[in-house]
Scaffold this motif. Structure first.
Motif, mmCIF file in Angstrom:
data_model
loop_
_atom_site.group_PDB
_atom_site.id
_atom_site.type_symbol
_atom_site.label_atom_id
_atom_site.label_comp_id
_atom_site.label_asym_id
_atom_site.label_seq_id
_atom_site.Cartn_x
_atom_site.Cartn_y
_atom_site.Cartn_z
ATOM 1 N N LYS A 1 8.935 8.372 -14.326
ATOM 2 C CA LYS A 1 8.793 9.287 -15.457
ATOM 3 C C LYS A 1 9.337 8.679 -16.741
ATOM 4 N N TYR A 2 10.456 7.976 -16.628
ATOM 5 C CA TYR A 2 11.112 7.487 -17.841
ATOM 6 C C TYR A 2 10.884 5.994 -18.080
ATOM 7 N N ARG A 3 9.972 5.412 -17.307
ATOM 8 C CA ARG A 3 9.627 4.002 -17.496
ATOM 9 C C ARG A 3 9.020 3.764 -18.881
ATOM 10 N N THR A 4 8.279 4.745 -19.379
ATOM 11 C CA THR A 4 7.590 4.590 -20.663
ATOM 12 C C THR A 4 8.380 5.172 -21.836
ATOM 13 N N GLU B 1 12.160 9.192 -2.984
ATOM 14 C CA GLU B 1 11.160 9.962 -3.718
ATOM 15 C C GLU B 1 11.753 10.519 -5.005
ATOM 16 N N ILE B 2 13.008 10.960 -4.943
ATOM 17 C CA ILE B 2 13.667 11.490 -6.131
ATOM 18 C C ILE B 2 14.004 10.363 -7.108
ATOM 19 N N LEU B 3 14.533 9.269 -6.586
ATOM 20 C CA LEU B 3 14.873 8.128 -7.442
ATOM 21 C C LEU B 3 13.646 7.627 -8.193
ATOM 22 N N TYR B 4 12.537 7.438 -7.476
ATOM 23 C CA TYR B 4 11.333 6.890 -8.103
ATOM 24 C C TYR B 4 10.669 7.900 -9.032
ATOM 25 N N HIS C 1 18.865 0.300 -15.170
ATOM 26 C CA HIS C 1 20.120 1.006 -14.893
ATOM 27 C C HIS C 1 20.015 1.857 -13.632
ATOM 28 N N LEU C 2 18.885 2.550 -13.461
ATOM 29 C CA LEU C 2 18.716 3.385 -12.273
ATOM 30 C C LEU C 2 18.670 2.540 -11.006
ATOM 31 N N HIS C 3 18.013 1.391 -11.078
ATOM 32 C CA HIS C 3 18.028 0.475 -9.940
ATOM 33 C C HIS C 3 19.457 0.049 -9.615
ATOM 34 N N HIS C 4 20.234 -0.184 -10.658
ATOM 35 C CA HIS C 4 21.619 -0.625 -10.461
ATOM 36 C C HIS C 4 22.469 0.493 -9.832
ATOM 37 N N GLN C 5 22.194 1.740 -10.225
ATOM 38 C CA GLN C 5 22.961 2.876 -9.710
ATOM 39 C C GLN C 5 22.579 3.242 -8.279
ATOM 40 N N THR D 1 0.837 -1.200 0.000
ATOM 41 C CA THR D 1 0.000 0.000 0.000
ATOM 42 C C THR D 1 0.871 1.249 0.000
ATOM 43 N N ASN D 2 1.910 1.228 0.811
ATOM 44 C CA ASN D 2 2.838 2.351 0.885
ATOM 45 C C ASN D 2 3.522 2.595 -0.456
ATOM 46 N N GLN D 3 3.926 1.507 -1.121
ATOM 47 C CA GLN D 3 4.590 1.645 -2.416
ATOM 48 C C GLN D 3 3.632 2.221 -3.459
ATOM 49 N N ASN D 4 2.376 1.797 -3.420
ATOM 50 C CA ASN D 4 1.379 2.356 -4.337
ATOM 51 C C ASN D 4 1.171 3.842 -4.071
ATOM 52 N N LEU D 5 1.232 4.210 -2.790
ATOM 53 C CA LEU D 5 1.110 5.620 -2.421
ATOM 54 C C LEU D 5 2.278 6.416 -2.985
ATOM 55 N N LEU D 6 3.479 5.856 -2.887
ATOM 56 C CA LEU D 6 4.662 6.514 -3.435
ATOM 57 C C LEU D 6 4.514 6.715 -4.941
#
Length: 326
Positions: free
Chosen positions: A256-259, A248-251, A269-273, A143-148
């Motif tokens: 934004k760039y997922r699509t 919050e900044i990472l996500y 790559h962002l997950h890796h960084q 639920t928290n992740q969906n909120l984020l």
């Protein structure tokens, strides 16, 4: 003695056993392990009637595992009355219900509570009760992740409007005016990309200033920065704010760039960084804090403190995205 008096006699003037940790939104296994270790320590070192509260801090809220009635004895009395009406007087026992509570740190949030057995069952049959507790905590984390994600989508929608404003302003200037305003040459072919970058930084600044406001109002208050850093609870809460702001900044960039055309590669790559970036963030934040502590009476500008930490991280994330978009 009714249940309220019984609990009052137990909880009044009794130290509450407390513990807590931060739930990394990308490490469910780690969160489960921390939860198990913390509850196991409670069971091994305390008694079943010990007042305790385990707090799990999340990106946009907190989860508490504790006996029902710890924060409000009226809650326990209401629960007992309802149970007796349903099951009769034979329902009386000495077990104190164990509650998992999720409170989102958002406007108009609803505090969600679920009773999971009793504290006595946790002590007498740990493995069975832990599995039940984890099921509830895991659902709250989702639920928290969906909120984020919802918060990020709101920021992304706002960034589209902000980008249009930047782009319109840049197009309304001639090349010389743009160079005078920006301090560098901005070609016509680069205006769309640069306006998107500026919009992203605008949203990042909104996240940072929100975190700074929370820090000033809820953590520091009238205290000096040195007092906050010397208090374990305040210090831990401040560093929770730092981790929270980072995610919050990472996500924001992830969502934004997922699509984007190379969205899958960008997200991976962002997950890796992330691991290196969050370590660098924590080290930078700690070093800046140590520098402030050289003068114990200094009042820290939290807007500047957090901006200096997170704007470079946001610029790095934007640069990482550009590697796949160019």
């Amino acid at each position: 003695m009714d249940v309220k008096q019984k609990l009052a006699s137990k909880y009044d003037n009794v130290a509450i056993y407390t513990s807590g940790f931060y739930a990394d939104p990308e490490d469910e296994l780690g969160t489960r392990s921390k939860l198990m270790e913390t509850l196991k320590s409670l069971v091994m070192n305390q008694h079943a009637d010990t007042p305790f509260s385990l707090q799990i801090m999340t990106t946009n809220g907190e989860i508490n595992v504790m006996p029902l009635g710890l924060l409000s004895l009226d809650e326990l009395k209401t629960y007992e009355n309802e149970r007796r009406q349903k099951n009769g007087l034979n329902a009386d026992d000495d077990g104190i219900p164990l509650v998992v509570q999720f409170a989102a740190h958002t406007e108009k949030n609803q505090v969600v509570k679920k009773i999971v057995g009793t504290t006595q069952q946790l002590f007498s049959d740990f493995n069975t009760q832990f599995a039940l507790i984890w099921d509830v905590v895991k659902a709250d984390l989702e639920t928290n992740q969906n909120l984020l994600t919802t918060i990020e989508q709101d920021l992304i929608a706002d960034s589209a409007d902000v980008q249009k404003e930047y782009l319109a302003n840049f197009k309304g200037m001639d090349a010389k005016t743009r160079q005078d305003k920006l301090g560098f040459e901005l070609k016509d072919s680069d205006m769309t990309h640069f306006s998107a970058f500026m919009a992203d930084m605008h949203e990042v600044q909104a996240v940072v200033l929100s975190a700074a406001s929370f820090s000033k109002n809820e953590i520091i208050g009238d205290d000096l920065f040195a007092q906050v850093m010397n208090d374990k609870v305040s210090r831990n809460t401040l560093f929770w704010v730092l981790d929270n702001t980072f995610y919050e900044i990472l996500y924001y960039f992830i969502e934004k760039y997922r699509t984007a055309p190379n969205g899958e590669k960008i997200v991976k790559h962002l997950h890796h960084q992330k691991r290196l970036l969050i370590i660098n963030m924590r080290n930078d934040a700690f070093q800046r804090a140590q520098n402030y502590l050289e003068d114990a009476k200094v009042k820290v500008d939290m807007d500047k403190y957090l901006t200096d930490i997170f704007v470079p991280i946001a610029e790095q994330l934007a640069s990482e995205v550009d590697k796949f978009n160019n």
